[in-house]
Write a protein that holds these residues in place. Structure first.
Motif, PDB file in Angstrom:
ATOM      1  N   ILE A 157       0.832  -1.200   0.000  1.00 32.94           N
ATOM      2  CA  ILE A 157       0.000   0.000   0.000  1.00 32.94           C
ATOM      3  C   ILE A 157       0.871   1.256   0.000  1.00 32.94           C
ATOM      4  N   LEU A 158       1.876   1.274   0.865  1.00 35.27           N
ATOM      5  CA  LEU A 158       2.750   2.438   0.949  1.00 35.27           C
ATOM      6  C   LEU A 158       3.503   2.658  -0.350  1.00 35.27           C
ATOM      7  N   TYR A 159       3.993   1.578  -0.970  1.00 40.04           N
ATOM      8  CA  TYR A 159       4.760   1.743  -2.194  1.00 40.04           C
ATOM      9  C   TYR A 159       3.863   2.218  -3.336  1.00 40.04           C
ATOM     10  N   MET A 160       2.692   1.637  -3.469  1.00 37.93           N
ATOM     11  CA  MET A 160       1.779   2.066  -4.530  1.00 37.93           C
ATOM     12  C   MET A 160       1.403   3.528  -4.364  1.00 37.93           C
ATOM     13  N   ALA A 161       1.138   3.937  -3.132  1.00 40.06           N
ATOM     14  CA  ALA A 161       0.797   5.338  -2.896  1.00 40.06           C
ATOM     15  C   ALA A 161       1.977   6.253  -3.195  1.00 40.06           C
ATOM     16  N   SER A 162       3.197   5.799  -2.921  1.00 36.85           N
ATOM     17  CA  SER A 162       4.381   6.639  -3.133  1.00 36.85           C
ATOM     18  C   SER A 162       4.633   6.932  -4.601  1.00 36.85           C
ATOM     19  N   VAL A 163       4.159   6.054  -5.496  1.00 35.63           N
ATOM     20  CA  VAL A 163       4.373   6.275  -6.930  1.00 35.63           C
ATOM     21  C   VAL A 163       3.137   6.877  -7.592  1.00 35.63           C
ATOM     22  N   GLY A 164       2.156   7.270  -6.778  1.00 35.57           N
ATOM     23  CA  GLY A 164       1.032   8.024  -7.329  1.00 35.57           C
ATOM     24  C   GLY A 164      -0.242   7.266  -7.562  1.00 35.57           C
ATOM     25  N   ALA A 165      -0.329   5.993  -7.172  1.00 38.07           N
ATOM     26  CA  ALA A 165      -1.559   5.237  -7.379  1.00 38.07           C
ATOM     27  C   ALA A 165      -2.684   5.826  -6.535  1.00 38.07           C
ATOM     28  N   LYS A 166      -3.831   6.053  -7.170  1.00 34.55           N
ATOM     29  CA  LYS A 166      -4.972   6.620  -6.454  1.00 34.55           C
ATOM     30  C   LYS A 166      -6.106   5.611  -6.289  1.00 34.55           C
ATOM     31  N   TRP A 167      -5.898   4.421  -6.801  1.00 33.03           N
ATOM     32  CA  TRP A 167      -6.889   3.354  -6.652  1.00 33.03           C
ATOM     33  C   TRP A 167      -6.145   2.121  -6.152  1.00 33.03           C
ATOM     34  N   ILE A 168      -6.387   1.770  -4.901  1.00 32.72           N
ATOM     35  CA  ILE A 168      -5.656   0.669  -4.279  1.00 32.72           C
ATOM     36  C   ILE A 168      -6.665  -0.298  -3.664  1.00 32.72           C
ATOM     37  N   ALA A 169      -6.812  -1.453  -4.285  1.00 33.42           N
ATOM     38  CA  ALA A 169      -7.720  -2.474  -3.752  1.00 33.42           C
ATOM     39  C   ALA A 169      -7.082  -3.110  -2.522  1.00 33.42           C
ATOM     40  N   ILE A 170      -7.885  -3.334  -1.492  1.00 35.19           N
ATOM     41  CA  ILE A 170      -7.325  -3.937  -0.283  1.00 35.19           C
ATOM     42  C   ILE A 170      -7.915  -5.310   0.017  1.00 35.19           C
ATOM     43  N   LEU A 171      -9.060  -5.667  -0.575  1.00 39.33           N
ATOM     44  CA  LEU A 171      -9.640  -6.984  -0.299  1.00 39.33           C
ATOM     45  C   LEU A 171     -10.820  -7.233  -1.229  1.00 39.33           C
ATOM     46  N   ASP A 172     -10.948  -8.487  -1.680  1.00 40.47           N
ATOM     47  CA  ASP A 172     -12.160  -8.934  -2.366  1.00 40.47           C
ATOM     48  C   ASP A 172     -13.073  -9.501  -1.284  1.00 40.47           C
ATOM     49  N   VAL A 173     -14.055  -8.728  -0.880  1.00 38.07           N
ATOM     50  CA  VAL A 173     -14.845  -9.099   0.298  1.00 38.07           C
ATOM     51  C   VAL A 173     -15.792 -10.262   0.032  1.00 38.07           C
ATOM     52  N   SER A 174     -15.975 -10.638  -1.215  1.00 37.25           N
ATOM     53  CA  SER A 174     -16.848 -11.772  -1.517  1.00 37.25           C
ATOM     54  C   SER A 174     -16.063 -13.065  -1.713  1.00 37.25           C
ATOM     55  N   SER A 175     -14.752 -13.055  -1.438  1.00 37.40           N
ATOM     56  CA  SER A 175     -13.929 -14.243  -1.689  1.00 37.40           C
ATOM     57  C   SER A 175     -13.395 -14.878  -0.415  1.00 37.40           C
ATOM     58  N   LEU A 176     -13.861 -14.447   0.738  1.00 41.97           N
ATOM     59  CA  LEU A 176     -13.405 -15.052   1.981  1.00 41.97           C
ATOM     60  C   LEU A 176     -14.028 -16.441   2.130  1.00 41.97           C
ATOM     61  N   PRO A 177     -13.442 -17.299   2.975  1.00 42.82           N
ATOM     62  CA  PRO A 177     -14.086 -18.596   3.260  1.00 42.82           C
ATOM     63  C   PRO A 177     -15.488 -18.364   3.804  1.00 42.82           C
ATOM     64  N   LEU A 178     -16.448 -19.150   3.339  1.00 45.09           N
ATOM     65  CA  LEU A 178     -17.817 -18.964   3.784  1.00 45.09           C
ATOM     66  C   LEU A 178     -17.997 -19.334   5.249  1.00 45.09           C
ATOM     67  N   THR A 179     -17.105 -20.167   5.741  1.00 46.87           N
ATOM     68  CA  THR A 179     -17.083 -20.504   7.163  1.00 46.87           C
ATOM     69  C   THR A 179     -15.676 -20.262   7.678  1.00 46.87           C
ATOM     70  N   PRO A 180     -15.492 -20.051   8.993  1.00 46.26           N
ATOM     71  CA  PRO A 180     -14.155 -19.723   9.511  1.00 46.26           C
ATOM     72  C   PRO A 180     -13.080 -20.731   9.152  1.00 46.26           C
ATOM     73  N   SER A 181     -13.436 -22.003   9.048  1.00 47.86           N
ATOM     74  CA  SER A 181     -12.442 -23.042   8.763  1.00 47.86           C
ATOM     75  C   SER A 181     -12.511 -23.545   7.330  1.00 47.86           C
ATOM     76  N   GLY A 182     -13.327 -22.917   6.499  1.00 47.00           N
ATOM     77  CA  GLY A 182     -13.503 -23.400   5.134  1.00 47.00           C
ATOM     78  C   GLY A 182     -12.464 -22.856   4.183  1.00 47.00           C
ATOM     79  N   PRO A 183     -12.452 -23.364   2.931  1.00 48.29           N
ATOM     80  CA  PRO A 183     -11.504 -22.870   1.920  1.00 48.29           C
ATOM     81  C   PRO A 183     -11.936 -21.513   1.408  1.00 48.29           C
ATOM     82  N   PRO A 184     -11.000 -20.719   0.863  1.00 56.54           N
ATOM     83  CA  PRO A 184     -11.387 -19.433   0.276  1.00 56.54           C
ATOM     84  C   PRO A 184     -12.391 -19.631  -0.841  1.00 56.54           C
TER      85      PRO A 184
END
Length: 266
Positions: free
Chosen positions: A114-141
């Motif tokens: 995040i810091l490096y992308m911001a340092s070179v001028g990136a204004k759009w930085i994705a931090i997570l695909d919120v629909s791709s987490l494991p559906l259960t705490p112990s399940g696969p992504p």
């Protein structure tokens, strides 16, 4: 006697320094072959036209790009050796105005990235695909939140209240880091990659929870819906350019709630 004709398609890459004067430059490269001990050489003429225009630096524009690729040393290292590293990968992308903003992230983006992308001028930085987490705490992504092996019913994954809370807990440290670094305005979460309109309740559930907990964190989704609900908790609406014409009247409406609309999903 048999004659064999082989086609050769030469490809070359030449970086043009920013200070190069506008003009048409001529040159050539030579293709050499050796057949039965006999050497032959063929010159190929090349012309390169340099325009008298320079794109603004990334920091001076609002250009953003997002794709499914990301740095993996196991992929790049065998080809480019020790001189090729993650920073070099980021640099070559940003220099061509295509920041390396991988969107299918099943865990929050590294703070150093995040810091490096911001340092070179990136204004759009994705931090997570919120629909791709494991559906259960112990399940696969999950995979973009909707593949058949992850469907709990209907055309879209039915995200539980436990999933929502786990998503918020996972985002909290990264959002706090972004706020301390004054970078939250450049960050966004992704989700719902070309899901059908029947996923609307789940879009509202995840993105609504995010906007309630982290109002300054932008949400982005690719939704090729027509008609499009204009009250979704969505900051960046991406749709395929083929669908754009169908939404022309909606986009002209003053009631549209999306700060950013993109038609460049290919």
């Amino acid at each position: 006697c048999a004659c064999v004709c082989l086609c050769v398609f030469p490809c070359f890459h030449r970086r043009i320094p920013p200070a190069t004067a506008a003009a048409t430059y001529s040159g050539k490269f030579t293709v050499r072959s050796v057949v039965n001990g006999s050497s032959q050489a063929h010159d190929v003429a090349v012309q390169v036209q340099v325009l008298g225009q320079t794109m603004p630096p990334l920091a001076a524009s609002n250009i953003g790009s997002a794709w499914s690729g990301e740095w993996t040393s196991s992929y790049f290292q065998p080809y480019y050796g020790d001189k090729w590293n993650k920073t070099a990968f980021f640099d070559i992308m940003t220099e061509h105005r295509t920041p390396p903003d991988a969107i299918y992230l099943s865990k929050p983006r590294d703070e150093d990235d995040i810091l490096y992308m911001a340092s070179v001028g990136a204004k759009w930085i994705a931090i997570l695909d919120v629909s791709s987490l494991p559906l259960t705490p112990s399940g696969p992504p999950a995979y973009r939140g909707w593949t058949s092996r992850n469907r709990l019913g209907g055309s879209c994954a039915n995200f539980t209240e436990e999933y929502v809370q786990r998503m918020l807990d996972l985002l909290a440290p990264t959002v706090n880091f972004l706020e301390k670094q004054k970078l939250l305005q450049f960050a966004y979460v992704y989700g719902f990659d070309e899901n059908p309109v029947s996923c609307e309740p789940q879009v509202r559930k995840l993105f609504g929870a995010i906007k309630s907990k982290f109002p300054g964190l932008r949400t982005m989704a690719v939704l090729n819906w027509s008609p499009m609900p204009i009250d979704l908790p969505l900051d960046v609406w991406v749709l395929q350019y083929q669908v754009a014409c169908c939404e022309a009247l909606l986009l002209r409406s003053p009631a549209v709630n999306f700060p950013f609309i993109s038609f460049l999903k290919l």
